[in-house]
Design an enzyme around this catalytic site. Structure first.
Site, PDB file in Angstrom:
ATOM      1  N   ARG A 161       0.835  -1.182  -0.076  1.00 19.37           N
ATOM      2  CA  ARG A 161       0.040  -0.089  -0.118  1.00 19.37           C
ATOM      3  C   ARG A 161       0.795   1.188   0.028  1.00 19.37           C
ATOM      4  NH1 ARG A 161      -4.848  -2.484   2.198  1.00 19.37           N
ATOM      5  NH2 ARG A 161      -6.242  -2.393   0.407  1.00 19.37           N
ATOM      6  N   GLN A 163      -0.506   2.518  -5.987  1.00 16.46           N
ATOM      7  CA  GLN A 163      -1.869   2.638  -5.687  1.00 16.46           C
ATOM      8  C   GLN A 163      -2.860   2.026  -7.074  1.00 16.46           C
ATOM      9  OE1 GLN A 163      -2.873   6.599  -4.516  1.00 16.46           O
ATOM     10  NE2 GLN A 163      -2.261   6.149  -2.575  1.00 16.46           N
ATOM     11  N   ASP A 174      -3.472  -1.559  -6.846  1.00 18.45           N
ATOM     12  CA  ASP A 174      -4.045  -1.973  -5.416  1.00 18.45           C
ATOM     13  C   ASP A 174      -5.505  -2.782  -5.781  1.00 18.45           C
ATOM     14  OD1 ASP A 174      -4.882  -2.426  -2.780  1.00 18.45           O
ATOM     15  OD2 ASP A 174      -4.571  -0.248  -2.284  1.00 18.45           O
ATOM     16  N   SER A 219      -7.979  -2.758  -2.837  1.00 18.60           N
ATOM     17  CA  SER A 219      -8.871  -1.442  -2.536  1.00 18.60           C
ATOM     18  C   SER A 219      -9.914  -1.454  -3.757  1.00 18.60           C
ATOM     19  CB  SER A 219      -7.800  -0.534  -2.658  1.00 18.60           C
ATOM     20  OG  SER A 219      -7.000  -0.250  -1.527  1.00 18.60           O
ATOM     21  N   TYR A 266      -2.315  -1.532   8.843  1.00 21.88           N
ATOM     22  CA  TYR A 266      -3.458  -2.607   9.263  1.00 21.88           C
ATOM     23  C   TYR A 266      -3.369  -2.811  10.693  1.00 21.88           C
ATOM     24  CZ  TYR A 266      -2.892  -4.360   4.415  1.00 21.88           C
ATOM     25  OH  TYR A 266      -2.691  -4.335   2.859  1.00 21.88           O
TER      26      TYR A 266
END
Ligand code: NAD
Length: 381
Positions: A122, A127, A130, A133, A229
């Site tokens: 992450r 991005q 990802d 996500s 996390y």
């Protein structure tokens, strides 16, 4: 270099790993793209659209696996698909390798270079790749629609000549990507929304979406790891959390749970006693069902009714929004391919954070330390 897109074989899977829009730039960059006939059907992409984008349609999986140097998938390969991969093939897929270390072992034994999309770090540079996500976002949205569909009440407040209807109260537990999308979606339907997460940093994000944040003092000061996390709670803090949530959930019509701790079973947040304390007709949508469920009574891929409470345990909501789920996943995969393939050849730099994070097996070995540890733990269990 040939990139192959097989038809997904897992039951209910409607997504496809590359869409025609994603194929065109790959072909332009010099890659050959092979698509199994009908691979895009579930996401409403006809073979002709792939051909128009420059892909070649191959009639069946056998011929696709025979020719592809890189196979891109959505769902982890089934045993027969692993057997079909030629030695030295690159596989890019959601592998959930931490939960399936045996699969990693088989891929290593077949000398497959595999990348798990869930391992993409992450970091800002990654991005666009990802997939956790992009897909969680869809799950969070769809969870709220399922709740609204099932709740025997309106979501919005209504003042009518026949009387006033109060807005539904929705609690979203776990405010990561899926939870924040659920928190954003529920008010669009008129509900009043609260969010809760064990990571205090999330409070601001929940409030910035116009929701209220539930706060409990669990006496925990290090709820978050370096990667952002959540860490697993101690048995004592977990019990306190269950008790506090049991008190609160009674006030809600809908509870959407999304809490996960990487590499572990989902935290148990809603006990059967908590369910028994909720009002009949309330709805729980448990997005952690695949990881064992945040609710003790959840059954994966089933909807059950317990104490009058409707409990949904969907495990693959992104597949129910296959057009956009495929569009976003295809972008994630293409961006990873762009990173891995330079001048038409695979160039793996294991010092690179993205390669290091996502690569599970290479040259006959499991290269991910986390997956190696998961396999060792499984073998010693
Ligand atoms: P996730 O799916 O691992 O977990 C979902 C949520 O559950 C998390 O917010 C977690 O804190 C929460 N949770 C875990 N245990 C809980 C418990 N006992 N009680 C209540 N809540 C609990 O999370 P995710 O959506 O993958 O996001 C993880 C992190 O990564 C977040 O910090 C997110 O903002 C971050 N992130 C960063 C990027 C980026 O920078 N590119 C992209 C996406 C996510």
């Amino acid at each position: 270099m040939k990139v192959g897109v097989p038809r997904e074989t897992a039951s209910g899977e409607q997504r496809v790993a590359l869409t025609p829009d994603a194929v065109a730039p790959l072909v332009k960059s010099g890659l050959e793209v092979l698509v199994e006939a009908g691979a895009g059907e579930g996401a409403f992409h006809a073979d002709a659209a792939f051909e128009k984008a420059g892909a070649r349609i191959v009639p069946d999986a056998a011929r696709l696996y025979e020719q592809a140097d890189v196979v891109v998938k959505v769902q982890k390969p089934a045993a027969d698909e692993v057997d079909r991969l030629r030695e030295g093939t690159v596989l890019v897929s959601l592998l959930q390798a931490l939960a399936n270390p045996d699969l990693a072992e088989r891929l290593a034994a077949r000398r497959i270079t595999s990348f798990g999309m869930e391992g993409i770090p992450r970091i800002s540079r990654a991005q666009k790749m990802d997939a956790l996500s992009s897909q969680a976002n869809i799950a969070g949205y769809k969870a709220v629609l399922i709740a609204a569909e099932t709740l025997a009440k309106f979501f919005p407040m209504l003042m009518t000549a026949a009387g006033t209807v109060f807005a539904a109260r929705v609690l979203v537990i776990g405010a990561g990507v899926a939870g924040l999308q659920a928190i954003a979606t529920a008010p669009r339907l008129g509900a009043q929304v609260w969010g809760y997460d064990v990571r205090p940093a999330v409070k601001e994000q929940v409030e910035s979406l116009g929701a209220k944040f539930l706060e409990f003092d669990l006496g925990v000061t290090d709820a978050e790891d370096k990667g952002g996390y959540a860490k697993a709670l101690s048995a004592d803090a977990s019990r306190r959390q269950q008790e506090m949530l049991a008190e609160k959930t009674k006030e809600f019509d809908v509870v959407v749970t999304t809490a996960l701790v990487p590499g572990r079973a989902a935290p148990r947040l809603v006990t059967k006693e908590t369910v028994a304390g909720m009002r009949p007709g309330s709805v729980i949508v448990d997005l952690a069902a695949e990881a064992g469920g945040n609710c003790e009574l959840t059954e994966p891929d089933k909807t059950i009714v317990a104490h009058g409470v409707i409990i949904h345990g969907p495990t693959n909501l992104p597949a129910t929004v296959p057009v956009h789920a495929s569009q976003l996943y295809a972008r994630n995969v293409s961006e990873l391919l762009r990173e891995l393939v330079k001048d038409g050849a695979l160039k793996l730099d294991f010092a690179d954070e993205i390669v290091k994070g996502a690569c599970v097996t290479h040259a006959g070995e499991i290269v991910s330390d986390a997956v190696k540890a998961a396999l060792a733990a499984r073998k010693s269990a």
